[in-house]
Write an enzyme that holds these catalytic residues in place. Structure first.
Site, PDB file in Angstrom:
ATOM      1  N   ASN A 131      -6.281 -69.296  35.413  1.00 30.82           N
ATOM      2  CA  ASN A 131      -7.435 -68.986  35.184  1.00 30.82           C
ATOM      3  C   ASN A 131      -8.662 -69.450  36.025  1.00 30.82           C
ATOM      4  O   ASN A 131      -8.579 -70.270  36.750  1.00 30.82           O
ATOM      5  CB  ASN A 131      -7.387 -70.437  33.748  1.00 30.82           C
ATOM      6  CG  ASN A 131      -6.412 -69.281  32.804  1.00 30.82           C
ATOM      7  OD1 ASN A 131      -5.561 -68.663  33.192  1.00 30.82           O
ATOM      8  ND2 ASN A 131      -6.866 -69.970  31.852  1.00 30.82           N
TER       9      ASN A 131
ATOM     10  N   LYS B 166     -21.573 -67.172  23.087  1.00 27.88           N
ATOM     11  CA  LYS B 166     -21.040 -67.440  24.588  1.00 27.88           C
ATOM     12  C   LYS B 166     -19.752 -66.261  24.217  1.00 27.88           C
ATOM     13  O   LYS B 166     -18.652 -66.432  23.966  1.00 27.88           O
ATOM     14  CB  LYS B 166     -20.684 -68.593  25.096  1.00 27.88           C
ATOM     15  CG  LYS B 166     -20.292 -68.428  26.038  1.00 27.88           C
ATOM     16  CD  LYS B 166     -19.725 -70.256  27.631  1.00 27.88           C
ATOM     17  CE  LYS B 166     -19.467 -70.094  28.651  1.00 27.88           C
ATOM     18  NZ  LYS B 166     -19.090 -71.621  29.092  1.00 27.88           N
TER      19      LYS B 166
ATOM     20  N   SER C 156     -15.917 -69.094  21.415  1.00 28.30           N
ATOM     21  CA  SER C 156     -15.560 -69.873  22.655  1.00 28.30           C
ATOM     22  C   SER C 156     -15.657 -71.177  22.819  1.00 28.30           C
ATOM     23  O   SER C 156     -17.216 -72.083  23.061  1.00 28.30           O
ATOM     24  CB  SER C 156     -16.956 -69.653  23.372  1.00 28.30           C
ATOM     25  OG  SER C 156     -16.733 -70.504  24.834  1.00 28.30           O
ATOM     26  N   TRP C 157     -14.908 -72.131  22.026  1.00 29.74           N
ATOM     27  CA  TRP C 157     -14.887 -73.518  21.941  1.00 29.74           C
ATOM     28  C   TRP C 157     -15.841 -74.096  21.400  1.00 29.74           C
ATOM     29  O   TRP C 157     -16.630 -73.459  20.475  1.00 29.74           O
ATOM     30  CB  TRP C 157     -13.937 -74.205  23.173  1.00 29.74           C
ATOM     31  CG  TRP C 157     -12.214 -73.313  23.428  1.00 29.74           C
ATOM     32  CD1 TRP C 157     -11.983 -72.549  23.705  1.00 29.74           C
ATOM     33  CD2 TRP C 157     -11.792 -73.785  22.597  1.00 29.74           C
ATOM     34  NE1 TRP C 157     -10.934 -72.452  24.771  1.00 29.74           N
ATOM     35  CE2 TRP C 157     -10.569 -72.341  23.304  1.00 29.74           C
ATOM     36  CE3 TRP C 157     -11.031 -73.838  21.728  1.00 29.74           C
ATOM     37  CZ2 TRP C 157      -8.954 -72.123  22.586  1.00 29.74           C
ATOM     38  CZ3 TRP C 157      -9.853 -73.242  20.219  1.00 29.74           C
ATOM     39  CH2 TRP C 157      -8.503 -72.989  21.171  1.00 29.74           C
TER      40      TRP C 157
ATOM     41  N   GLN D  48      -9.340 -68.280  18.500  1.00 28.85           N
ATOM     42  CA  GLN D  48     -10.651 -68.312  19.665  1.00 28.85           C
ATOM     43  C   GLN D  48     -10.868 -67.095  18.966  1.00 28.85           C
ATOM     44  O   GLN D  48     -11.562 -66.400  18.842  1.00 28.85           O
ATOM     45  CB  GLN D  48     -10.662 -67.990  20.852  1.00 28.85           C
ATOM     46  CG  GLN D  48     -10.320 -68.906  21.489  1.00 28.85           C
ATOM     47  CD  GLN D  48     -10.818 -69.066  23.016  1.00 28.85           C
ATOM     48  OE1 GLN D  48      -9.951 -69.558  23.511  1.00 28.85           O
ATOM     49  NE2 GLN D  48     -12.091 -69.325  23.303  1.00 28.85           N
TER      50      GLN D  48
ATOM     51  N   GLU E  50      -6.568 -65.346  33.364  1.00 33.19           N
ATOM     52  CA  GLU E  50      -8.098 -65.346  32.927  1.00 33.19           C
ATOM     53  C   GLU E  50      -8.907 -64.991  34.365  1.00 33.19           C
ATOM     54  O   GLU E  50      -8.600 -65.740  34.738  1.00 33.19           O
ATOM     55  CB  GLU E  50      -8.293 -66.429  32.262  1.00 33.19           C
ATOM     56  CG  GLU E  50      -7.762 -66.737  30.808  1.00 33.19           C
ATOM     57  CD  GLU E  50      -8.363 -67.627  29.988  1.00 33.19           C
ATOM     58  OE1 GLU E  50      -9.625 -68.550  30.456  1.00 33.19           O
ATOM     59  OE2 GLU E  50      -6.943 -68.248  29.588  1.00 33.19           O
TER      60      GLU E  50
ATOM     61  N   GLU F  68      -3.903 -74.297  30.298  1.00 32.79           N
ATOM     62  CA  GLU F  68      -4.564 -75.462  30.818  1.00 32.79           C
ATOM     63  C   GLU F  68      -4.714 -76.887  30.289  1.00 32.79           C
ATOM     64  O   GLU F  68      -5.022 -77.272  29.996  1.00 32.79           O
ATOM     65  CB  GLU F  68      -5.899 -75.217  30.241  1.00 32.79           C
ATOM     66  CG  GLU F  68      -6.222 -73.823  30.948  1.00 32.79           C
ATOM     67  CD  GLU F  68      -7.307 -73.128  31.442  1.00 32.79           C
ATOM     68  OE1 GLU F  68      -8.700 -73.832  30.680  1.00 32.79           O
ATOM     69  OE2 GLU F  68      -8.498 -72.247  31.587  1.00 32.79           O
TER      70      GLU F  68
HETATM   71  C1  BG6 Z   1     -10.650 -71.318  29.150  1.00 32.90           C
HETATM   72  C2  BG6 Z   1      -9.757 -71.098  28.553  1.00 32.90           C
HETATM   73  O1  BG6 Z   1     -10.262 -72.980  29.657  1.00 32.90           O
HETATM   74  O2  BG6 Z   1     -11.540 -70.690  29.957  1.00 32.90           O
HETATM   75  C3  BG6 Z   1     -10.432 -69.949  27.427  1.00 32.90           C
HETATM   76  O3  BG6 Z   1      -8.283 -70.719  28.519  1.00 32.90           O
HETATM   77  C4  BG6 Z   1     -11.745 -69.680  27.133  1.00 32.90           C
HETATM   78  O4  BG6 Z   1      -9.639 -70.278  26.143  1.00 32.90           O
HETATM   79  C5  BG6 Z   1     -12.397 -70.034  28.073  1.00 32.90           C
HETATM   80  O5  BG6 Z   1     -12.247 -69.930  26.205  1.00 32.90           O
HETATM   81  C6  BG6 Z   1     -13.701 -70.275  29.140  1.00 32.90           C
HETATM   82  O6  BG6 Z   1     -14.223 -71.093  28.231  1.00 32.90           O
HETATM   83  P1  BG6 Z   1     -15.373 -71.428  27.679  1.00 32.90           P
HETATM   84  O7  BG6 Z   1     -15.378 -72.923  27.205  1.00 32.90           O
HETATM   85  O8  BG6 Z   1     -16.683 -70.589  28.195  1.00 32.90           O
HETATM   86  O9  BG6 Z   1     -14.776 -71.227  26.269  1.00 32.90           O
END
Ligand code: BG6
Length: 461
Positions: A285, A424, A417-418, A14, A364, A155
């Site tokens: 997280n 985001k 963010s994936w 990321q 997190e 996760e």
């Molecule tokens: C967690 C992950 O699930 O949430 C992160 O460990 C991720 O890698 C974070 O970025 C927030 O989720 P998203 O989908 O909003 O990026």
């Protein structure tokens, strides 16, 4: 007593960028996003070239720890040989952490599997577990003098369910049997790494990070309690029980078997190994809880809002014959339909503490928003409110006896963010991705520094 860790978190894919630099191979996310021509992390925050600036800023922000992950395809080649340039990069980063007084909290796997392993079946193939164990050992050897807080996986539920059940992450499958097998292999691989860590006598502690979703019920009936148990098994127990106790929830296995799923790959030898190699700590997280009711009717429906427009592509979770998730109309949600519910963190920490009695790190916690980063300073009051409420909830649980040892804001700076892309934003520091990747602290960065300072003063009293 060790100081409480106040930090922030990132993940290799990321933030690093430099996706093909210095001998790095393709990861499954490189491959998938390129093939689908989707927004990717080729450059991301370009941490690969900005790490000094970023770590200095985290340190100047009062933080004393930094959570990062290592990229497996940067460290090993296809034959399992070490890529020295990858090792050198992480040694520079970890050394820099120490220079700036940041204790590194290092995750071995935050989803960027080497693509050549994905092509051979990924987590469905037991050989991936052995390859992972080899990779873990290489990392313990190469970085053991610089790291004493290790995490085997980030996760397991999130990447396995999204990849094999929900199908919004690579390899985009929708298959319950694959999900069960992949999940088991990941937990088994985690135990293999823990065994190597202990056998090698490396300094420090090793744990796992879980996408923690505390479960609430709509009422107190027996039917709802049963649905809550199913939801807890689905969301939490298969990761936390297995990591902490080395045992998967037996009622969950019974239910899966009664639904006709083959569990024969969970051999006695593997179960024994998992029982003998459990974690030292749990990383949680926390983004949201799940409010559930008993299953009523309909097929399994699993929808995640990756669109970022509240209410559109609305998140939905129905697990046929297990439970249904319901929307609480009274709570606030983000544009991605993530509920904002600090009370869940307080209740969840106490629940985990009373159940497992292991040290806890909040690895997190944060809120993803659209933000205009062209301004000199993003005034992210909503993030300050979010962090304040969640940190208070965590400290309340700590005051009531839970052994909480650290808190990491997600994320140190804006990153990819994936499936939601770079817009985001979660960072304490803004990155203008379209204008030279300039870094600018947001209002939350200064607020976090002050909050840390105030809490340190209290710790010293
Ligand atoms: C967690 C992950 O699930 O949430 C992160 O460990 C991720 O890698 C974070 O970025 C927030 O989720 P998203 O989908 O909003 O990026």
């Amino acid at each position: 007593m060790e100081k409480f860790l106040w930090g922030s978190a990132t993940a290799s894919y990321q933030c690093e960028g430099a996706w093909l630099q210095d001998g790095k191979l393709e990861s499954m996310w490189d491959h998938y996003l390129h093939e689908k021509q989707l927004e990717n992390g080729d450059v991301a925050s370009d941490f690969y070239h900005h790490y000094e600036e970023d770590l200095k800023m985290a340190s100047e922000g009062g933080q004393n720890s930094f959570r990062l992950s290592l990229s497996w395809p940067r460290i090993l080649d296809e034959k399992g040989n070490v890529n020295q340039r990858g090792i050198d990069f992480y040694r520079r980063v970890l050394t820099c952490c120490h220079t700036y007084g940041l204790k590194p909290n290092v995750t071995l796997y935050h989803w960027d599997l080497p693509q050549y392993l994905q092509a051979q079946g990924g987590w469905l193939n037991e050989a991936t577990c052995d390859a992972y164990a080899h990779y873990a050992k290489v990392c313990f050897e190469a970085f053991g003098d610089l790291v004493d807080l290790w995490v085997t996986f980030n996760e397991p539920r999130w990447f396995i369910f999204n990849g094999y059940l929900i199908g919004n992450y690579p390899p985009e499958h929708h298959d319950v049997d694959e999900t069960i097998k992949g999940a088991f292999h990941v937990m088994y691989a985690s135990s293999l790494a823990i065994r190597l860590f202990r056998e090698g006598g490396y300094p420090g502690q090793i744990g796992i990070v879980h996408s923690f979703t505390p479960i609430n019920g709509v009422d107190d009936t027996i039917a709802t309690r049963i649905a809550m148990r199913y939801a807890d098994n689905y969301c939490n127990n298969w990761v936390l029980d297995t990591a902490a106790w080395g045992e998967m929830p037996i009622d969950m296995l019974g239910k899966l078997a009664s639904e006709g799923h083959d569990l024969s790959f969970m051999t006695p030898a593997k179960l024994a190994l998992m029982k003998a190699n459990t974690v030292d700590f749990l990383g949680l997280n926390y983004y949201a809880r799940a409010l559930v009711k008993p299953y009523t009717s309909g097929e399994t429906t699993l929808i995640v809002n990756n669109a970022g427009k509240a209410g559109k592509g609305t998140s939905k979770t129905i697990l046929k014959n297990w439970f249904e998730q319901v929307n609480d109309p009274h709570t606030k949600k983000t544009e991605w339909d993530t509920e904002i519910y600090p009370q869940g963190l307080y209740e969840g920490i106490l629940m985990v503490w009373h159940k497992y009695h292991l040290p806890i790190y909040i690895t997190e916690n944060g809120v993803g928003m659209y933000e205009d980063v062209s301004v000199p300073c993003v005034e992210d009051d909503y993030r300050i409110d979010f962090m304040q409420e969640h940190i208070e909830a965590m400290l309340r649980a700590k005051d009531e006896g839970a052994d909480v040892r650290g808190y990491y804001a997600w994320s140190t700076f804006d990153l990819y963010s994936w499936k939601n892309g770079c817009e985001k934003r979660y960072g304490l520091v803004a990155i203008d991705f379209k204008n030279g990747l300039v870094r600018k602290p947001k209002a939350s960065y200064a607020w976090y520094r002050q909050m840390i300072e105030n809490n340190r003063k209290k710790e010293c009293k």
